[in-house]
Write a protein that holds these residues in place. Structure first.
Motif, PDB file in Angstrom:
ATOM      1  N   GLU A 176      -7.383  31.020 -18.858  1.00 21.45           N
ATOM      2  CA  GLU A 176      -7.722  29.609 -18.712  1.00 21.45           C
ATOM      3  C   GLU A 176      -6.488  28.706 -18.692  1.00 21.45           C
ATOM      4  O   GLU A 176      -6.553  27.562 -18.246  1.00 21.45           O
ATOM      5  N   ASN A 177      -5.361  29.226 -19.198  1.00 21.81           N
ATOM      6  CA  ASN A 177      -4.117  28.446 -19.214  1.00 21.81           C
ATOM      7  C   ASN A 177      -2.951  29.418 -19.142  1.00 21.81           C
ATOM      8  O   ASN A 177      -2.637  30.092 -20.125  1.00 21.81           O
ATOM      9  N   GLY A 178      -2.315  29.489 -17.983  1.00 18.75           N
ATOM     10  CA  GLY A 178      -1.254  30.462 -17.772  1.00 18.75           C
ATOM     11  C   GLY A 178      -0.038  30.299 -18.658  1.00 18.75           C
ATOM     12  O   GLY A 178       0.754  31.227 -18.813  1.00 18.75           O
ATOM     13  N   LYS A 179       0.123  29.105 -19.257  1.00 20.17           N
ATOM     14  CA  LYS A 179       1.275  28.880 -20.134  1.00 20.17           C
ATOM     15  C   LYS A 179       1.046  29.411 -21.544  1.00 20.17           C
ATOM     16  O   LYS A 179       1.987  29.568 -22.314  1.00 20.17           O
ATOM     17  N   GLU A 180      -0.214  29.669 -21.874  1.00 22.12           N
ATOM     18  CA  GLU A 180      -0.534  30.163 -23.207  1.00 22.12           C
ATOM     19  C   GLU A 180      -0.581  31.692 -23.210  1.00 22.12           C
ATOM     20  O   GLU A 180      -0.969  32.318 -22.228  1.00 22.12           O
ATOM     21  N   VAL A 181      -0.157  32.275 -24.340  1.00 20.48           N
ATOM     22  CA  VAL A 181      -0.129  33.727 -24.464  1.00 20.48           C
ATOM     23  C   VAL A 181      -0.818  34.132 -25.764  1.00 20.48           C
ATOM     24  O   VAL A 181      -0.458  33.646 -26.844  1.00 20.48           O
ATOM     25  N   ARG A 182      -1.790  34.990 -25.636  1.00 21.19           N
ATOM     26  CA  ARG A 182      -2.499  35.496 -26.808  1.00 21.19           C
ATOM     27  C   ARG A 182      -1.780  36.739 -27.342  1.00 21.19           C
ATOM     28  O   ARG A 182      -1.381  37.613 -26.564  1.00 21.19           O
ATOM     29  N   GLN A 201       0.262  32.492 -48.710  1.00 20.65           N
ATOM     30  CA  GLN A 201       0.063  31.044 -48.778  1.00 20.65           C
ATOM     31  C   GLN A 201       1.154  30.294 -48.024  1.00 20.65           C
ATOM     32  O   GLN A 201       0.865  29.340 -47.277  1.00 20.65           O
ATOM     33  N   ARG A 202       2.414  30.718 -48.196  1.00 21.00           N
ATOM     34  CA  ARG A 202       3.511  30.036 -47.514  1.00 21.00           C
ATOM     35  C   ARG A 202       3.442  30.250 -46.006  1.00 21.00           C
ATOM     36  O   ARG A 202       3.695  29.336 -45.217  1.00 21.00           O
ATOM     37  N   VAL A 203       3.093  31.469 -45.600  1.00 25.51           N
ATOM     38  CA  VAL A 203       2.972  31.753 -44.173  1.00 25.51           C
ATOM     39  C   VAL A 203       1.831  30.942 -43.574  1.00 25.51           C
ATOM     40  O   VAL A 203       1.951  30.380 -42.475  1.00 25.51           O
ATOM     41  N   ASN A 204       0.718  30.829 -44.294  1.00 25.54           N
ATOM     42  CA  ASN A 204      -0.404  30.032 -43.834  1.00 25.54           C
ATOM     43  C   ASN A 204      -0.009  28.574 -43.628  1.00 25.54           C
ATOM     44  O   ASN A 204      -0.390  27.937 -42.640  1.00 25.54           O
ATOM     45  N   GLN A 205       0.787  28.042 -44.552  1.00 26.49           N
ATOM     46  CA  GLN A 205       1.252  26.663 -44.436  1.00 26.49           C
ATOM     47  C   GLN A 205       2.095  26.467 -43.186  1.00 26.49           C
ATOM     48  O   GLN A 205       1.942  25.470 -42.459  1.00 26.49           O
ATOM     49  N   GLU A 206       2.996  27.405 -42.929  1.00 26.51           N
ATOM     50  CA  GLU A 206       3.863  27.302 -41.751  1.00 26.51           C
ATOM     51  C   GLU A 206       3.050  27.418 -40.461  1.00 26.51           C
ATOM     52  O   GLU A 206       3.312  26.710 -39.482  1.00 26.51           O
ATOM     53  N   LEU A 207       2.067  28.310 -40.452  1.00 24.77           N
ATOM     54  CA  LEU A 207       1.219  28.458 -39.272  1.00 24.77           C
ATOM     55  C   LEU A 207       0.433  27.173 -39.013  1.00 24.77           C
ATOM     56  O   LEU A 207       0.307  26.733 -37.859  1.00 24.77           O
ATOM     57  N   LYS A 208      -0.086  26.573 -40.077  1.00 24.15           N
ATOM     58  CA  LYS A 208      -0.832  25.321 -39.929  1.00 24.15           C
ATOM     59  C   LYS A 208       0.062  24.209 -39.378  1.00 24.15           C
ATOM     60  O   LYS A 208      -0.368  23.398 -38.540  1.00 24.15           O
ATOM     61  N   THR A 209       1.311  24.186 -39.837  1.00 22.02           N
ATOM     62  CA  THR A 209       2.255  23.184 -39.333  1.00 22.02           C
ATOM     63  C   THR A 209       2.519  23.391 -37.847  1.00 22.02           C
ATOM     64  O   THR A 209       2.515  22.433 -37.057  1.00 22.02           O
ATOM     65  N   MET A 210       2.758  24.635 -37.452  1.00 23.97           N
ATOM     66  CA  MET A 210       2.976  24.930 -36.029  1.00 23.97           C
ATOM     67  C   MET A 210       1.756  24.586 -35.201  1.00 23.97           C
ATOM     68  O   MET A 210       1.879  24.141 -34.048  1.00 23.97           O
ATOM     69  N   GLU A 211       0.568  24.783 -35.757  1.00 21.95           N
ATOM     70  CA  GLU A 211      -0.649  24.441 -35.028  1.00 21.95           C
ATOM     71  C   GLU A 211      -0.750  22.932 -34.835  1.00 21.95           C
ATOM     72  O   GLU A 211      -1.127  22.460 -33.749  1.00 21.95           O
ATOM     73  N   GLU A 213       1.650  20.951 -34.540  1.00 23.42           N
ATOM     74  CA  GLU A 213       2.680  20.599 -33.564  1.00 23.42           C
ATOM     75  C   GLU A 213       2.349  21.110 -32.154  1.00 23.42           C
ATOM     76  O   GLU A 213       3.166  20.962 -31.238  1.00 23.42           O
ATOM     77  N   ASP A 214       1.181  21.746 -32.009  1.00 28.27           N
ATOM     78  CA  ASP A 214       0.731  22.294 -30.716  1.00 28.27           C
ATOM     79  C   ASP A 214       1.617  23.431 -30.212  1.00 28.27           C
ATOM     80  O   ASP A 214       1.703  23.678 -29.005  1.00 28.27           O
ATOM     81  N   VAL A 215       2.272  24.115 -31.131  1.00 26.85           N
ATOM     82  CA  VAL A 215       3.097  25.270 -30.759  1.00 26.85           C
ATOM     83  C   VAL A 215       2.229  26.517 -30.667  1.00 26.85           C
ATOM     84  O   VAL A 215       2.412  27.366 -29.785  1.00 26.85           O
ATOM     85  N   ILE A 216       1.278  26.657 -31.583  1.00 29.92           N
ATOM     86  CA  ILE A 216       0.367  27.798 -31.591  1.00 29.92           C
ATOM     87  C   ILE A 216      -1.059  27.301 -31.789  1.00 29.92           C
ATOM     88  O   ILE A 216      -1.281  26.128 -32.084  1.00 29.92           O
ATOM     89  N   ARG A 217      -2.000  28.200 -31.612  1.00 28.99           N
ATOM     90  CA  ARG A 217      -3.390  27.909 -31.947  1.00 28.99           C
ATOM     91  C   ARG A 217      -3.930  29.081 -32.763  1.00 28.99           C
ATOM     92  O   ARG A 217      -3.763  30.250 -32.378  1.00 28.99           O
TER      93      ARG A 217
END
Length: 239
Positions: A176-182, A201-211, A213-217
């Protein structure tokens, strides 16, 4: 071993391996001629710490989770062996026993070479010795790099580097979006945290921050990288 023959995709994964692809056609032929296939279900034990080494192994499909057990009995994931990567030769070289447990992560296909055949190929191909030296030197460099990252980079940068590695090894372009990679490798946040030497917990926090920022989903089935360039920028962070 329900199917003794590699599929086309599995054979391509072996032949495309960064190390294996550099070998001469003759050496590759001699390795593949004596190799045999093993298939494992998710979570199955491949080899255990303390066992005598009987095989040299390559991952052709899925992943191999290499782990250790803490004093409290908890399993700690150290790394994942991806398709195209060979492992297990160190115990054959030094004659010592396996140092870690190895489990199938997802449906996993392995290509194996018996210890006797491994030694026979060594005795008939000088090139094989040189290739093995290159392989071990590369792994030592990677190990030093991991130690350096652990001691010099913040968790955010280490997480970004790990996600980029997973994208290279298991990335699947989103239709659906060629720029995104699963990321095709299914990892729980606890497993990802163990790879980084951090708490879940710390990794979860960093992942939430990246999300944010629209870096990951973050999805129920895993992670989608939305902005690889931004992830590269985060991985280059040194402060």
């Amino acid at each position: 071993m329900d199917n003794p023959i590699l599929t086309i995709e599995e054979r391509e994964a072996i032949n495309a391996g960064r190390w294996f692809s550099t070998l001469s056609p003759t050496l590759k032929h001699d390795i593949l001629r004596c190799a045999y296939v093993k298939r494992f279900k998710d979570g199955a034990l491949i080899c255990a710490r303390g066992e005598a080494p009987e095989e040299w192994i390559a991952c052709a499909k899925g992943a191999v989770r290499v782990s250790s057990t803490s004093i409290s009995g908890k399993q700690i994931t150290l790394t994942y062996v991806e398709p195209g990567v060979w492992f297990g030769e160190v115990s054959i070289f030094d004659g010592d026993r396996r140092t870690h447990d190895a489990y199938a992560h997802g449906a996993t296909t392995l290509l194996c070479v018996a210890k006797a055949d491994f030694k026979r190929i060594l005795s008939t191909h000088v090139e094989f010795y040189e290739a093995m030296l290159w392989l071990q030197a590369r792994r030592i460099r990677q190990l030093y790099g991991l130690v350096e990252d652990l001691n010099t980079l913040p968790l955010r940068a280490r997480l970004a580097k790990q996600l980029l590695h997973l994208v290279r090894s298991y990335g699947i372009p989103c239709l659906e979006n060629g720029k995104e990679v699963r990321i095709g490798l299914q990892l729980a946040q606890e497993e990802l945290a163990q790879l980084l030497g951090a708490s879940r917990q710390r990794v979860n926090q960093e992942l939430k921050t990246m999300e944010r920022e629209d870096v990951i989903r973050i999805e129920p089935g895993g992670l989608v990288v939305r902005d690889s360039e931004a992830l590269l920028g985060i991985a280059g962070t040194t402060t």
